[in-house]
Design a protein around this motif. Sequence first.
Motif, PDB file in Angstrom:
ATOM      1  N   PRO A  51       0.833  -1.210   0.000  1.00 48.78           N
ATOM      2  CA  PRO A  51       0.000   0.000   0.000  1.00 48.78           C
ATOM      3  C   PRO A  51       0.868   1.261   0.000  1.00 48.78           C
ATOM      4  CG  PRO A  51       0.017  -1.002   2.173  1.00 48.78           C
ATOM      5  CD  PRO A  51       0.771  -1.930   1.271  1.00 48.78           C
ATOM      6  N   LEU A  52       0.849   1.980  -1.117  1.00 46.54           N
ATOM      7  CA  LEU A  52       1.664   3.187  -1.280  1.00 46.54           C
ATOM      8  C   LEU A  52       0.800   4.353  -1.746  1.00 46.54           C
ATOM      9  CD1 LEU A  52       4.714   1.687  -3.244  1.00 46.54           C
ATOM     10  CD2 LEU A  52       4.643   2.253  -0.810  1.00 46.54           C
ATOM     11  N   VAL A  53       1.141   5.535  -1.270  1.00 47.89           N
ATOM     12  CA  VAL A  53       0.541   6.785  -1.727  1.00 47.89           C
ATOM     13  C   VAL A  53       1.678   7.729  -2.100  1.00 47.89           C
ATOM     14  CG1 VAL A  53      -1.567   6.531  -0.348  1.00 47.89           C
ATOM     15  CG2 VAL A  53       0.418   7.735   0.617  1.00 47.89           C
ATOM     16  N   ALA A  54       1.322   8.830  -2.768  1.00 44.65           N
ATOM     17  CA  ALA A  54       2.345   9.797  -3.164  1.00 44.65           C
ATOM     18  C   ALA A  54       1.801  11.214  -3.068  1.00 44.65           C
ATOM     19  CB  ALA A  54       2.820   9.537  -4.595  1.00 44.65           C
ATOM     20  N   PHE A  55       2.705  12.140  -2.808  1.00 45.23           N
ATOM     21  CA  PHE A  55       2.412  13.561  -2.939  1.00 45.23           C
ATOM     22  C   PHE A  55       3.660  14.227  -3.485  1.00 45.23           C
ATOM     23  CE2 PHE A  55       4.106  13.286   1.340  1.00 45.23           C
ATOM     24  CZ  PHE A  55       4.810  14.456   1.539  1.00 45.23           C
ATOM     25  N   ASP A 120      -1.929   7.371   7.493  1.00 40.48           N
ATOM     26  CA  ASP A 120      -0.687   7.446   8.264  1.00 40.48           C
ATOM     27  C   ASP A 120       0.389   6.639   7.537  1.00 40.48           C
ATOM     28  OD1 ASP A 120       0.595   8.476  10.529  1.00 40.48           O
ATOM     29  OD2 ASP A 120       0.221   6.667  11.706  1.00 40.48           O
ATOM     30  N   CYS A 121       1.550   7.252   7.308  1.00 38.54           N
ATOM     31  CA  CYS A 121       2.563   6.643   6.449  1.00 38.54           C
ATOM     32  C   CYS A 121       3.965   6.719   7.037  1.00 38.54           C
ATOM     33  CB  CYS A 121       2.611   7.380   5.107  1.00 38.54           C
ATOM     34  SG  CYS A 121       1.059   7.425   4.215  1.00 38.54           S
ATOM     35  N   SER A 122       4.803   5.802   6.575  1.00 35.56           N
ATOM     36  CA  SER A 122       6.243   5.923   6.771  1.00 35.56           C
ATOM     37  C   SER A 122       6.838   6.298   5.417  1.00 35.56           C
ATOM     38  CB  SER A 122       6.843   4.618   7.290  1.00 35.56           C
ATOM     39  OG  SER A 122       6.577   3.559   6.398  1.00 35.56           O
ATOM     40  N   LEU A 123       7.896   7.053   5.449  1.00 39.95           N
ATOM     41  CA  LEU A 123       8.530   7.525   4.218  1.00 39.95           C
ATOM     42  C   LEU A 123       9.186   6.350   3.507  1.00 39.95           C
ATOM     43  CD1 LEU A 123       9.270   9.958   2.458  1.00 39.95           C
ATOM     44  CD2 LEU A 123      11.282  10.279   3.895  1.00 39.95           C
ATOM     45  N   ARG A 138       4.571   4.632   2.562  1.00 46.64           N
ATOM     46  CA  ARG A 138       3.987   3.303   2.791  1.00 46.64           C
ATOM     47  C   ARG A 138       2.912   3.446   3.855  1.00 46.64           C
ATOM     48  NH1 ARG A 138       5.549  -2.402   2.139  1.00 46.64           N
ATOM     49  NH2 ARG A 138       7.288  -1.573   0.936  1.00 46.64           N
ATOM     50  N   VAL A 139       1.706   3.076   3.510  1.00 41.72           N
ATOM     51  CA  VAL A 139       0.567   3.245   4.407  1.00 41.72           C
ATOM     52  C   VAL A 139       0.683   2.268   5.573  1.00 41.72           C
ATOM     53  CG1 VAL A 139      -1.940   3.167   4.606  1.00 41.72           C
ATOM     54  CG2 VAL A 139      -0.875   4.056   2.510  1.00 41.72           C
TER      55      VAL A 139
END
Length: 165
Positions: A51-55, A120-123, A138-139
């Motif tokens: 599970p990954l997100v980006a900004f 909530d994520c870790s880089l 990483r979520v």
Amino acid sequence: MIGEVEFDSATFRHVLGHYPTGVCVVTASEPGGGPVGMVVGSFTSVSLDPPLVAFFPAKSSSSWPRIKAVGTFCVNVLASDQQPLCRQLAGGAADKFSGVSHRHSANGSPILDGVVAWIDCSLEAVHEAGDHYIVLGRVQALGVERPGPPLLFFQGRYGAFALLD
């Protein structure tokens, strides 16, 4: 390049302004300090497994290096009635979190009260991309706080989403 067309940054911004974006606040808590955050209009899901997100923060951002140094962050999806909060957190005040109600996630990042959702994520990784960075998170946890319309940015203004039948 075949078919290359010249245009300036104002034209680029104008054309892409016709595509709405959601408005989020990326937050972190500095060790021994208070909360730090930045408003972003460029946030997306990237992958389900993992599970990954980006900004995409600007290289000129003063908040991004502080968030990066923490190594964890929370993406807060603003609700359509949170435009005043958005403006406060986007401003350059010394204590832009003054009066902003929040609690801390398991990673210690601020979850802002009244948001639609939080992630909530870790880089995971940071990549250079022109005058911005691509930040992958990483979520670790996520939730919906207040189901409802998100705050949107469209053609230089804030607005809300309307459902069509």
